[in-house]
Write a protein that holds these residues in place. Structure first.
Motif, PDB file in Angstrom:
ATOM      1  N   TYR A 166       0.115   6.224  -0.624  1.00 26.41           N
ATOM      2  CA  TYR A 166      -1.155   5.928  -1.072  1.00 26.41           C
ATOM      3  C   TYR A 166      -1.799   6.955  -1.840  1.00 26.41           C
ATOM      4  O   TYR A 166      -2.494   6.763  -2.507  1.00 26.41           O
ATOM      5  N   ASP A 167      -1.879   8.091  -1.362  1.00 28.81           N
ATOM      6  CA  ASP A 167      -2.768   9.138  -1.679  1.00 28.81           C
ATOM      7  C   ASP A 167      -2.162   9.410  -3.424  1.00 28.81           C
ATOM      8  O   ASP A 167      -2.898   9.752  -3.909  1.00 28.81           O
ATOM      9  N   LEU A 168      -0.792   9.499  -3.604  1.00 28.25           N
ATOM     10  CA  LEU A 168      -0.422   9.778  -4.904  1.00 28.25           C
ATOM     11  C   LEU A 168      -0.769   8.705  -5.565  1.00 28.25           C
ATOM     12  O   LEU A 168      -1.252   8.947  -6.950  1.00 28.25           O
ATOM     13  N   ALA A 169      -0.742   7.367  -5.378  1.00 26.05           N
ATOM     14  CA  ALA A 169      -1.042   6.308  -6.053  1.00 26.05           C
ATOM     15  C   ALA A 169      -2.520   6.170  -6.391  1.00 26.05           C
ATOM     16  O   ALA A 169      -2.893   5.808  -7.655  1.00 26.05           O
ATOM     17  N   ALA A 170      -3.092   6.724  -5.481  1.00 27.52           N
ATOM     18  CA  ALA A 170      -4.849   6.791  -5.746  1.00 27.52           C
ATOM     19  C   ALA A 170      -5.075   7.845  -6.602  1.00 27.52           C
ATOM     20  O   ALA A 170      -5.777   7.849  -7.499  1.00 27.52           O
ATOM     21  N   LYS A 237       2.534  -2.970  -1.340  1.00 26.00           N
ATOM     22  CA  LYS A 237       0.990  -2.987  -1.042  1.00 26.00           C
ATOM     23  C   LYS A 237       0.649  -1.781  -0.444  1.00 26.00           C
ATOM     24  O   LYS A 237       1.545  -1.321   0.525  1.00 26.00           O
ATOM     25  N   LEU A 238      -0.636  -1.199  -0.947  1.00 28.21           N
ATOM     26  CA  LEU A 238      -0.947  -0.004  -0.310  1.00 28.21           C
ATOM     27  C   LEU A 238      -2.350  -0.211   0.146  1.00 28.21           C
ATOM     28  O   LEU A 238      -3.127  -0.655  -0.599  1.00 28.21           O
ATOM     29  N   THR A 239      -2.390   0.241   1.455  1.00 28.86           N
ATOM     30  CA  THR A 239      -3.881  -0.037   2.023  1.00 28.86           C
ATOM     31  C   THR A 239      -3.966   0.783   3.410  1.00 28.86           C
ATOM     32  O   THR A 239      -3.105   1.169   3.972  1.00 28.86           O
ATOM     33  N   ARG A 240      -5.464   0.940   3.537  1.00 33.03           N
ATOM     34  CA  ARG A 240      -5.838   1.762   4.885  1.00 33.03           C
ATOM     35  C   ARG A 240      -6.186   0.714   5.930  1.00 33.03           C
ATOM     36  O   ARG A 240      -6.582   1.188   6.965  1.00 33.03           O
ATOM     37  N   LYS A 241      -6.673  -0.342   5.341  1.00 34.08           N
ATOM     38  CA  LYS A 241      -7.178  -1.196   6.515  1.00 34.08           C
ATOM     39  C   LYS A 241      -6.895  -2.643   6.029  1.00 34.08           C
ATOM     40  O   LYS A 241      -6.659  -2.927   4.847  1.00 34.08           O
TER      41      LYS A 241
END
Length: 266
Positions: A166-170, A237-241
């Motif tokens: 997630y962090d790298l994609a963001a 799919k990348l998500t935190r919530k």
């Protein structure tokens, strides 16, 4: 809690939040997590070949919500992003280099600095060479060689990816830093090659000092996913919530613990 248990708990969390554990026969999703020291992959196999060819220790039986699931779940200790950085640089976990400088084609040729990992500070610098991406990819491939089990079924399972994925994609703008999003596996390779602007390996902002590891990290993630068996066009799919609830392994661990208590009482 060991890495495999974390992976299973995260799988429970995600599948509970999307509703796939409520109804028998619902399609579940897989889970990818990339931490600093280890990386996990967990999914529910539906192909008999996956169950038959998985190495010992990769399959586990999970009982929850009055159902039993035979999960493919494994935690690769030493293949987390921070541990991988050290291996790519040529260092060894827990062993100071006594002033030796670690040189890598995965860093900007102009970069010289220090990096702290596991309370040890390493002197690191970039390598002056042409074809930096190829050199970096070759080095990463050496680190991953014979370390990861590949399964064909992952290409047909929907997956969520967390943590450093997630962090790298963001960081490179593929997803919204707050809302998350989707990308294809090949995007990481594209970003890694873009981060290599001949003759320097740079960040997207062309500021090597701001994130000297960007080229290395993107290359590592790209090749790690390929080693797992994901094709370049596979959507993640990348998500935190999900529905405003954190997609943490802790929620799944709580569900599993409560369910085990109820099972013992009955």
């Amino acid at each position: 809690m060991n890495g495999t248990d974390e992976g299973i708990s995260a799988w429970i969390t995600v599948n509970f939040l999307i509703g796939s554990l409520k109804t028998a026969g619902s399609n579940s999703v897989g889970m990818l997590d990339l931490g600093g020291g280890s990386t996990q992959i967990t999914f529910l196999p539906r192909v008999q070949g996956t169950l038959q060819t998985s190495p010992p220790g990769y399959l586990t039986s999970l009982q929850i919500f009055n159902r039993t699931y035979k999960l493919y779940s494994y935690s690769y200790l030493g293949l987390g992003l921070m541990s991988a950085r050290l291996a790519i640089l040529g260092g060894v976990e827990g062993k100071p280099e006594d002033g030796k400088e670690l040189v890598s084609p995965c860093l900007s040729p102009s970069f010289k600095g220090e990096w702290e990992h596991a309370e040890i500070t390493y002197r690191i610098s970039g390598q002056k060479a042409v074809n930096l991406y190829q050199l970096c990819a070759s080095r990463v491939s050496e680190i991953l060689q014979n370390k990861v089990h590949r399964t064909e079924e992952v290409k047909d399972v929907d997956f969520y990816a967390f943590s450093y994925y997630y962090d790298l994609a963001a960081n490179v703008g593929f997803i919204d830093a707050e809302k998350g999003g989707s990308l294809v596996v090949g995007d990481f390779e594209i970003a890694a090659k873009y981060a290599v602007s001949p003759p320097v390996c740079r960040t997207v902002e062309n500021q090597p000092q701001s994130n000297p590891f960007l080229c290395m990290d993107l290359t590592y993630i790209s090749l790690l996913l390929q080693e797992f068996g994901f094709p370049g066009n596979k959507v993640l799919k990348l998500t935190r919530k999900i529905d405003s609830v954190e997609t943490s392994w802790a929620l799944g661990a709580i569900f599993h613990y409560i369910d085990s208590l109820n099972t013992q009482k009955s």
